[in-house]
Design an enzyme around this catalytic site. Structure first.
Site, mmCIF file in Angstrom:
data_model
loop_
_atom_site.group_PDB
_atom_site.id
_atom_site.type_symbol
_atom_site.label_atom_id
_atom_site.label_comp_id
_atom_site.label_asym_id
_atom_site.label_seq_id
_atom_site.Cartn_x
_atom_site.Cartn_y
_atom_site.Cartn_z
ATOM 1 N N HIS A 67 0.853 -1.348 -0.036
ATOM 2 C CA HIS A 67 -0.067 -0.104 0.034
ATOM 3 C C HIS A 67 0.973 1.240 0.012
ATOM 4 O O HIS A 67 2.092 1.238 0.517
ATOM 5 C CB HIS A 67 -0.979 0.001 1.334
ATOM 6 N N LYS A 92 6.037 6.334 7.159
ATOM 7 C CA LYS A 92 5.480 5.666 8.253
ATOM 8 C C LYS A 92 6.759 4.980 9.261
ATOM 9 O O LYS A 92 7.675 4.620 8.694
ATOM 10 C CB LYS A 92 4.756 4.377 7.648
ATOM 11 N N TYR A 148 1.686 1.463 13.184
ATOM 12 C CA TYR A 148 1.974 2.487 12.160
ATOM 13 C C TYR A 148 2.000 3.972 12.625
ATOM 14 O O TYR A 148 0.860 4.275 13.054
ATOM 15 C CB TYR A 148 1.025 2.523 10.926
ATOM 16 N N ASP A 167 -6.461 -6.108 -2.160
ATOM 17 C CA ASP A 167 -5.237 -6.358 -2.309
ATOM 18 C C ASP A 167 -5.142 -7.701 -3.288
ATOM 19 O O ASP A 167 -4.117 -7.667 -4.031
ATOM 20 C CB ASP A 167 -4.585 -7.030 -0.865
#
Length: 181
Positions: A62, A72, A132, A170
């Site tokens: 992603h 991140k 995250y 996904d």
């Protein structure tokens, strides 16, 4: 805290100094000043996310595009994951390269994934809780993804293919060569 370079430009491993005693442990998870001094990059985060997943779950690859791109700082709070970062910055010397690292509750390692990277992880333990920290807010219209088993990238997720559990999104991500980064 030690900050180590990875083979990918601007992607770093953060290794804490852990202080153990008979009561448990203590460590500094992140220090913005130390991070910025070592990397020269902004370490300011505005959003924290947590996910819990079962063995075989694969989340990724992603990214957020354009002005909503996100850096991140990721870690595994419970269990074990294989964390994967892919450099999708066309002007980068490491464009199209990927790096993986096992993040566990025990090793307390973190991976800094800069803006312009694809990111994902596979769960190697019975369950995993994943954290995250993001430096920009999520924006649905800026979502991007790359197919987890893209034949050009050839990522080893350390899972047998028959154990991989994917979201519908996904399963239908574009191939690396077909995505517009």
């Amino acid at each position: 805290m030690k900050i180590k370079e990875t083979p990918l430009k601007d992607c770093y491993i953060l290794e804490p100094t852990i202080f153990n005693d008979d009561r448990g442990y203590f460590y500094e998870k992140f220090n913005e000043k130390t991070f910025e001094q070592f990397t020269g990059m902004n370490g300011h985060f505005v959003q924290d996310n947590i996910s819990k997943s079962s063995y075989g779950v694969l989340r990724g690859l992603h990214l957020q595009k354009g002005k909503h791109a996100q850096a991140k700082l990721v870690s595994c709070l419970e269990g074990r994951v294989l964390d994967v970062a892919v450099d999708l910055r066309k002007d980068s010397p490491t464009f199209g390269k990927w790096f993986s690292i096992e993040l566990t509750a025990e090793n307390k390692l973190q991976l800094y994934v800069p803006r312009g990277f694809g990111h994902g992880f596979s769960v190697l333990s019975e369950t995993a809780v994943f954290s995250y920290k993001c430096d920009n807010f999520y924006n649905k219209e800026s979502e991007g993804s790359v197919l987890w088993n893209d034949t050009d990238l050839r990522i080893d997720w350390q899972l047998p293919e028959h154990d991989v559990i994917l979201s519908e999104k996904d399963k239908h991500s574009p191939n690396f060569k077909d995505e517009n980064f």
